[in-house]
Write an enzyme that holds these catalytic residues in place. Structure first.
Site, PDB file in Angstrom:
ATOM      1  N   GLY A  72       0.806  -1.215   0.000  1.00  0.00           N
ATOM      2  CA  GLY A  72       0.000   0.000   0.000  1.00  0.00           C
ATOM      3  C   GLY A  72       0.836   1.261   0.000  1.00  0.00           C
ATOM      4  O   GLY A  72       0.597   2.185  -0.796  1.00  0.00           O
TER       5      GLY A  72
ATOM      6  N   CYS B 129       2.694   1.523  13.192  1.00  0.00           N
ATOM      7  CA  CYS B 129       1.294   1.813  13.516  1.00  0.00           C
ATOM      8  C   CYS B 129       1.075   1.559  15.005  1.00  0.00           C
ATOM      9  O   CYS B 129       0.059   1.006  15.408  1.00  0.00           O
ATOM     10  CB  CYS B 129       0.331   1.006  12.645  1.00  0.00           C
ATOM     11  SG  CYS B 129       0.518  -0.776  12.749  1.00  0.00           S
TER      12      CYS B 129
END
Length: 398
Positions: free
Chosen positions: A230, A346
């Site tokens: 991504g 994250c």
């Protein structure tokens, strides 16, 4: 399947998860063994399982116990009509389960906001006054965000194309290429704009990290922990398809979808062989930019992977920080003098973010710290951290 039968299925899957199986694997195994269940049934059961895990402690209190049945009783609000024991539905409620609805709310912060007790100290260190609102946000489903491939469409054109296939999306002001799906999420993967690469699924915060990295046309850019790709594709978009874009992952199977996605997006991506956690294989690539989105606890993405917060241990966190140090050192050797290394996770935790940057700079004196990006779900997407680390230019010859 009836609504009651779906509850029974969710109970079965949750019991597997509570026994130690990852939620996605438990759901996949259930689906393989229940061929009669349609796509809508499987999606509904997955929603029940993930909703239950997000609020596991609260629902266990309301449902009479930390079992699959207890969580589903709590989640369903004890609707007697669904617990009838017929047509594959769950057995009728017991007196104890009815009484649990009246139990007082949990007193401690982890009990009220559904996270493990041991995580209170590191989360407080990381979030301070934002601890409660962030943890409350992580108890709810994440939105579905898209990134418009700006080489192929404008956000407005992408929204119009998606609408033709039953997907209503709106632009997000925080990021020029970001859209948020408001309706029709289940139709997205059949939408023409998705199938031909005009839009990709990508969380708002992930898009912001890719922009923060600062890839420019004509550069040599390496996505060192590429995974599904991504961010690789987002970096390529910012490079406007010009330059050298390279992807690496220690587990190449994670990149199996990258090349088809790159082709749809109109991008050329190279891959390099896995280097192992210590790096050192093959020549240094001399990149202008290396992005290392390192393996982490995923605390910033607990809305999407709620079972991860219940499986994480202190030993896991310690092991992750050591792995992050190795990843940083391995990625850094590919940065040319004057180039930039961007470290990202994250995670919300200081132990995985600021502490890792500080330790890296202590070990690698040729690098200097720079800007940082800190995002929580209060910023609209997942929790993310990114730091820009510049390698000092080579000294003048002679």
């Amino acid at each position: 399947m009836t609504p009651a039968a779906r509850l029974s299925a969710a109970i079965e899957v949750l019991d597997e998860v509570l026994a130690g199986t990852a939620a996605d694997r438990a759901l996949a195994a259930w689906g393989r063994s229940r061929r009669f269940a349609g796509a809508k049934d499987r999606a509904a059961i997955a929603d029940l399982v993930y909703d239950a895990l997000r609020c596991r402690r609260t629902l266990a209190r309301l449902g009479g116990g930390e079992t699959g049945r207890g969580l589903i009783v709590g989640l369903s609000g004890g609707q007697e009509a669904l617990f009838h024991g017929a047509a594959h539905g769950p057995a009728p409620l017991t007196g104890a389960e009815r009484a649990a609805r009246l139990a007082p709310a949990g007193g401690t912060l982890p009990e009220r906001l559904d996270f493990p007790d041991w995580m209170e100290a590191p989360l407080t260190r990381a979030l301070g006054a934002e601890l409660e609102p962030v943890m409350e946000a992580l108890r709810h489903r994440a939105p579905l965000d898209l990134r418009v491939n700006l080489a192929r469409a404008t956000p407005e054109a992408a929204c119009a194309a998606l609408a033709e296939d039953g997907v209503r999306a709106t632009p997000l002001p925080a990021e020029p290429a970001a859209l948020r799906v408001a309706e029709g999420a289940r139709a997205l993967r059949r939408a023409a704009a998705y199938l031909d690469g005009r839009v990709e699924i990508q969380d708002l915060s992930s898009q912001r990290v890719a922009r923060f990295a600062g890839a420019l046309p004509g550069q040599t850019v390496l996505d060192y922990c590429a995974g599904g790709g991504g961010k690789t594709l987002a970096l390529g978009m910012h490079m406007q398809g010009r330059g050298r874009l390279i992807a690496h992952d220690i587990a190449p199977a994670r990149m199996k979808d990258l090349m088809p996605r790159a082709t749809r997006a109109g991008l050329s991506v190279e891959t390099i062989a896995p280097e192992g956690p210590g790096g050192g294989r093959g020549p240094a690539l001399g990149c202008d930019l290396v992005l290392a989105d390192a393996p982490c606890s995923g605390t910033g993405a607990w809305r999407r992977n709620p079972d991860a917060k219940w499986r994480l241990t202190q030993a896991d966190l310690t092991a992750l920080t050591r792995l992050q140090d190795r990843v940083l050192d391995a990625a850094a050797r590919h940065v040319r003098p004057g180039g930039v290394l961007v470290f990202a996770t994250c995670s919300l935790l200081v132990e995985e973010n600021d502490d890792r940057v500080a330790a890296f700079l202590q070990r690698n004196r040729e690098f200097a710290g720079g800007d940082t990006l800190r995002l929580t779900p209060l910023d609209g997407g997942d929790g993310f951290f990114a730091a820009r680390l510049a390698r000092r230019p080579a000294p003048p010859a002679g």
